[in-house]
Enzyme design. Structure first.
Site, PDB file in Angstrom:
ATOM      1  N   HIS A  18      -5.972  -3.607  13.122  1.00 55.76           N
ATOM      2  CA  HIS A  18      -5.542  -4.947  12.695  1.00 55.76           C
ATOM      3  C   HIS A  18      -4.053  -4.923  12.326  1.00 55.76           C
ATOM      4  O   HIS A  18      -3.684  -5.328  11.223  1.00 55.76           O
ATOM      5  CB  HIS A  18      -6.363  -5.423  11.486  1.00 55.76           C
ATOM      6  CG  HIS A  18      -7.749  -5.853  11.819  1.00 55.76           C
ATOM      7  ND1 HIS A  18      -8.675  -6.174  10.857  1.00 55.76           N
ATOM      8  CD2 HIS A  18      -8.368  -6.012  13.015  1.00 55.76           C
ATOM      9  CE1 HIS A  18      -9.811  -6.526  11.453  1.00 55.76           C
ATOM     10  NE2 HIS A  18      -9.657  -6.426  12.758  1.00 55.76           N
ATOM     11  N   ILE A  76      -6.209 -11.393   2.125  1.00 58.25           N
ATOM     12  CA  ILE A  76      -4.856 -11.369   1.566  1.00 58.25           C
ATOM     13  C   ILE A  76      -4.382 -12.778   1.190  1.00 58.25           C
ATOM     14  O   ILE A  76      -3.749 -12.956   0.149  1.00 58.25           O
ATOM     15  CB  ILE A  76      -3.887 -10.675   2.555  1.00 58.25           C
ATOM     16  CG1 ILE A  76      -4.293  -9.196   2.670  1.00 58.25           C
ATOM     17  CG2 ILE A  76      -2.448 -10.807   2.095  1.00 58.25           C
ATOM     18  CD1 ILE A  76      -3.605  -8.444   3.783  1.00 58.25           C
ATOM     19  N   THR A  77      -4.739 -13.783   1.997  1.00 62.07           N
ATOM     20  CA  THR A  77      -4.271 -15.140   1.640  1.00 62.07           C
ATOM     21  C   THR A  77      -4.940 -15.646   0.358  1.00 62.07           C
ATOM     22  O   THR A  77      -4.306 -16.355  -0.420  1.00 62.07           O
ATOM     23  CB  THR A  77      -4.507 -16.165   2.767  1.00 62.07           C
ATOM     24  OG1 THR A  77      -5.829 -15.997   3.251  1.00 62.07           O
ATOM     25  CG2 THR A  77      -3.514 -16.015   3.889  1.00 62.07           C
ATOM     26  N   ASP A  81     -15.593  -3.270   9.480  1.00 64.25           N
ATOM     27  CA  ASP A  81     -14.425  -2.426   9.770  1.00 64.25           C
ATOM     28  C   ASP A  81     -14.877  -0.994  10.022  1.00 64.25           C
ATOM     29  O   ASP A  81     -14.488  -0.356  11.000  1.00 64.25           O
ATOM     30  CB  ASP A  81     -13.469  -2.382   8.571  1.00 64.25           C
ATOM     31  CG  ASP A  81     -12.422  -3.491   8.583  1.00 64.25           C
ATOM     32  OD1 ASP A  81     -12.506  -4.376   9.444  1.00 64.25           O
ATOM     33  OD2 ASP A  81     -11.525  -3.450   7.718  1.00 64.25           O
TER      34      ASP A  81
HETATM   35  P1  FAD Z   1      -4.748  -3.615  -3.949  1.00 69.18           P
HETATM   36  O1  FAD Z   1      -4.310  -3.951  -2.568  1.00 69.18           O
HETATM   37  O2  FAD Z   1      -5.838  -2.659  -4.135  1.00 69.18           O
HETATM   38  O3  FAD Z   1      -3.470  -3.180  -4.795  1.00 69.18           O
HETATM   39  C1  FAD Z   1      -3.568  -2.584  -6.069  1.00 69.18           C
HETATM   40  C2  FAD Z   1      -2.438  -1.581  -6.259  1.00 69.18           C
HETATM   41  O4  FAD Z   1      -2.447  -1.120  -7.620  1.00 69.18           O
HETATM   42  C3  FAD Z   1      -2.584  -0.320  -5.395  1.00 69.18           C
HETATM   43  O5  FAD Z   1      -1.377  -0.048  -4.731  1.00 69.18           O
HETATM   44  C4  FAD Z   1      -2.937   0.775  -6.410  1.00 69.18           C
HETATM   45  O6  FAD Z   1      -2.479   2.059  -6.019  1.00 69.18           O
HETATM   46  C5  FAD Z   1      -2.205   0.272  -7.652  1.00 69.18           C
HETATM   47  N1  FAD Z   1      -2.753   0.826  -8.909  1.00 69.18           N
HETATM   48  C6  FAD Z   1      -4.054   1.021  -9.237  1.00 69.18           C
HETATM   49  N2  FAD Z   1      -4.173   1.548 -10.466  1.00 69.18           N
HETATM   50  C7  FAD Z   1      -2.918   1.708 -10.935  1.00 69.18           C
HETATM   51  C8  FAD Z   1      -2.389   2.227 -12.156  1.00 69.18           C
HETATM   52  N3  FAD Z   1      -3.192   2.682 -13.129  1.00 69.18           N
HETATM   53  N4  FAD Z   1      -1.047   2.265 -12.305  1.00 69.18           N
HETATM   54  C9  FAD Z   1      -0.222   1.811 -11.323  1.00 69.18           C
HETATM   55  N5  FAD Z   1      -0.679   1.302 -10.151  1.00 69.18           N
HETATM   56  C10 FAD Z   1      -2.007   1.249  -9.958  1.00 69.18           C
HETATM   57  N6  FAD Z   1      -7.597  -8.719   3.925  1.00 69.18           N
HETATM   58  C11 FAD Z   1      -7.108  -9.372   5.015  1.00 69.18           C
HETATM   59  O7  FAD Z   1      -6.521 -10.442   4.850  1.00 69.18           O
HETATM   60  N7  FAD Z   1      -7.266  -8.851   6.278  1.00 69.18           N
HETATM   61  C12 FAD Z   1      -7.897  -7.650   6.517  1.00 69.18           C
HETATM   62  O8  FAD Z   1      -8.016  -7.194   7.675  1.00 69.18           O
HETATM   63  C13 FAD Z   1      -8.409  -6.940   5.373  1.00 69.18           C
HETATM   64  N8  FAD Z   1      -9.028  -5.755   5.532  1.00 69.18           N
HETATM   65  C14 FAD Z   1      -9.496  -5.084   4.446  1.00 69.18           C
HETATM   66  C15 FAD Z   1     -10.146  -3.855   4.626  1.00 69.18           C
HETATM   67  C16 FAD Z   1     -10.640  -3.159   3.537  1.00 69.18           C
HETATM   68  C17 FAD Z   1     -11.346  -1.845   3.749  1.00 69.18           C
HETATM   69  C18 FAD Z   1     -10.501  -3.699   2.233  1.00 69.18           C
HETATM   70  C19 FAD Z   1     -11.046  -2.964   1.043  1.00 69.18           C
HETATM   71  C20 FAD Z   1      -9.880  -4.929   2.044  1.00 69.18           C
HETATM   72  C21 FAD Z   1      -9.373  -5.640   3.141  1.00 69.18           C
HETATM   73  N9  FAD Z   1      -8.741  -6.877   2.976  1.00 69.18           N
HETATM   74  C22 FAD Z   1      -8.244  -7.526   4.074  1.00 69.18           C
HETATM   75  C23 FAD Z   1      -8.598  -7.518   1.639  1.00 69.18           C
HETATM   76  C24 FAD Z   1      -7.225  -7.223   0.987  1.00 69.18           C
HETATM   77  O9  FAD Z   1      -6.915  -5.856   1.169  1.00 69.18           O
HETATM   78  C25 FAD Z   1      -7.271  -7.611  -0.514  1.00 69.18           C
HETATM   79  O10 FAD Z   1      -7.478  -9.013  -0.608  1.00 69.18           O
HETATM   80  C26 FAD Z   1      -5.981  -7.280  -1.272  1.00 69.18           C
HETATM   81  O11 FAD Z   1      -5.490  -5.999  -0.931  1.00 69.18           O
HETATM   82  C27 FAD Z   1      -6.189  -7.322  -2.787  1.00 69.18           C
HETATM   83  O12 FAD Z   1      -4.927  -7.149  -3.382  1.00 69.18           O
HETATM   84  P2  FAD Z   1      -4.660  -6.467  -4.814  1.00 69.18           P
HETATM   85  O13 FAD Z   1      -3.197  -6.388  -4.932  1.00 69.18           O
HETATM   86  O14 FAD Z   1      -5.465  -7.173  -5.845  1.00 69.18           O
HETATM   87  O15 FAD Z   1      -5.289  -4.983  -4.719  1.00 69.18           O
END
Ligand code: FAD
Length: 424
Positions: free
Chosen positions: A55, A340-341, A159
């Site tokens: 993707h 992501i959106t 996936d």
């Molecule tokens: P995350 O992306 O998990 O970011 C959190 C960040 O915080 C990470 O970098 C982590 O290392 C950091 N962190 C954690 N703990 C600490 C700490 N104690 N100190 C400092 N930093 C820390 N969405 C799509 O739109 N299209 C897709 O194809 C898609 N595929 C996906 C596939 C998988 C397997 C998964 C699990 C999700 C997918 N998603 C997809 C959904 C998308 O990834 C999420 O909606 C999005 O990443 C959530 O964002 P976030 O920032 O909340 O979390």
């Protein structure tokens, strides 16, 4: 007031939630400065370590995040584990406001016997492994078995199944399951009986998905499709109304050899519908069990409220309940669902609420030291953060290694090697 001076804000986590919250704050406040703390050496969270390698278009959001990181009012500090290297209270003392956007790094356990057997993995670990997450690089799942069972049917489960079925040379392309080369679907038409009438009621994206499945399960394939299926070396299927009861061990008890599923039926209507066991069970031999029943957030620090049942930080539109100046966004705010959106929309709401509070004088007044104070704490503890330009060096190295082997990039997996490349 904080209005005239520079509001010092920090964001914990550099996934979509962290970057979209930062983007909103910088765009809607002309002086605010945002520091992003990240535990990994590299930014972007699940965009790098979750989104599947076939993707690539989803990963384009990285361009937007990079523009945000290049702002002279934003700084990235990788290699800092908040809760271990620096506490949330220390961040709150150094900044006017702290936003927790640290995602959901745990997985939901199956809680069935046999779960601990070799050959059983969480989808979270398996996805981390195929995406080059340093902590999962030694997972070494044995892929020599004939059958893998994926528990769950969400996006992550699909996936995982698609990656298992796809020959590596096809992984650069986007292909949906049903058209996947060299594979044939096994769908029981009986599972789809009655679906035709209910399809009308479901929302549009789900409707298209159901129509696709219904066609694949119930319509006779065309000549070309039938020939392709007949020669397909790999097969996949969806099983409905089954609930895992036990991972069955091999005769020597040393690894997973199958899974026992309870057959269920639906009772009740609407929201109250529940799957209840009929009493029948079904054993499915397999060499690999991947449980894909959800990610889960962890509590970060005892000073931050946490709802262990919902796995989120209790909040009202992103304001952490009972802790002024503390906010949250993304999966740790809403729970681990949504693309992501969805994460973008909710992060913009958090950004907006924070700026409203700033304007209303609800955040601490007077200057705050921001990174200067945190840097001193970190160096006294022997923690050396990496910057966004450090990441750009690693990025260039990955891209150049990839060129040699015809890939968009060859990810660096070893944090020690990354630090060496940065001259640390
Ligand atoms: P995350 O992306 O998990 O970011 C959190 C960040 O915080 C990470 O970098 C982590 O290392 C950091 N962190 C954690 N703990 C600490 C700490 N104690 N100190 C400092 N930093 C820390 N969405 C799509 O739109 N299209 C897709 O194809 C898609 N595929 C996906 C596939 C998988 C397997 C998964 C699990 C999700 C997918 N998603 C997809 C959904 C998308 O990834 C999420 O909606 C999005 O990443 C959530 O964002 P976030 O920032 O909340 O979390």
């Amino acid at each position: 007031s904080t209005q005239e001076q520079t509001p010092q804000i920090c964001v914990v986590g550099s996934g979509p939630a962290g970057f979209y919250t930062t983007q909103h704050l910088l765009k809607h406040h002309s002086r605010a400065h945002v520091d992003i703390y990240e535990k990994q050496l590299v930014p972007f969270g699940l965009v790098r370590f979750g989104v599947a390698p076939d993707h690539p278009e989803v990963k384009n959001v990285i361009n937007t995040f990079t523009r945000t990181a290049h702002s002279d009012r934003c700084a990235f500090h990788g290699n800092v584990v908040v809760g271990r290297d620096v506490t949330v209270q220390e961040l709150r003392d150094a900044y006017h406001a702290v936003v927790l956007s640290y995602g959901a790094e745990d997985h939901q356990a199956l809680e069935i016997p046999g779960e601990e057997l070799p050959g059983v993995f969480s989808a979270r670990a398996f996805v981390g492994w195929y995406n080059g997450l340093p902590e999962n690089r030694e997972l070494a799942p044995d892929l020599s078995c004939d059958t893998a069972v994926v528990l769950g049917q969400g996006n992550v489960a699909l996936d995982v199944a698609r990656i298992l079925l796809t020959p590596p040379e096809h992984l650069e392309e986007l292909r949906e399951m049903i058209q996947l080369p060299g594979t044939r679907p096994i769908l029981d038409p009986a599972d789809f009986l009655g679906l035709q009438d209910r399809i009308k009621e479901v929302p549009r994206p789900r409707k298209r998905l159901m129509e696709l499945l219904l066609r694949a399960a119930t319509e006779k394939p065309g000549v070309a499709e039938a020939a392709r299926w007949a020669s397909a070396p790999r097969a996949w299927g969806l099983r409905f109304l089954r609930s895992p009861r036990q991972v069955l061990p091999s005769p020597d008890g040393r690894r997973a050899a199958g899974i026992r599923l309870a057959v269920t039926r639906l009772e009740g209507v609407g929201e109250a519908t529940r799957a209840v066991p009929t009493g029948d069970v079904e054993d499915l031999p397999c060499g690999l069990v991947l449980s894909s029943i959800g990610y889960k957030s962890r509590p970060i620090d005892p000073s931050v409220p946490f709802d262990p049942k919902l796995g989120v930080i209790p909040n009202m539109e992103g304001r952490v309940v009972d802790v002024p100046g503390l906010y949250c966004s993304g999966w740790v705010k809403r729970g681990p669902t949504g693309v992501i959106t969805t994460t973008m929309t909710d992060s913009f709401v958090t950004g907006q609420i924070l700026l409203q509070d700033l304007k209303a004088g609800l955040l601490p007044s007077g200057p705050r030291p921001g990174y200067a104070a945190v840097k001193a704490l970190l160096s006294s503890r022997g923690v050396w953060p990496v910057s966004f330009s450090d990441w750009e060096k690693l990025d260039a190295e990955e891209v150049s290694r990839g060129q040699g082997v015809g890939k968009p990039r060859e990810k660096l997996l070893d944090p020690q090697e990354m630090l060496r490349l940065l001259g640390r």
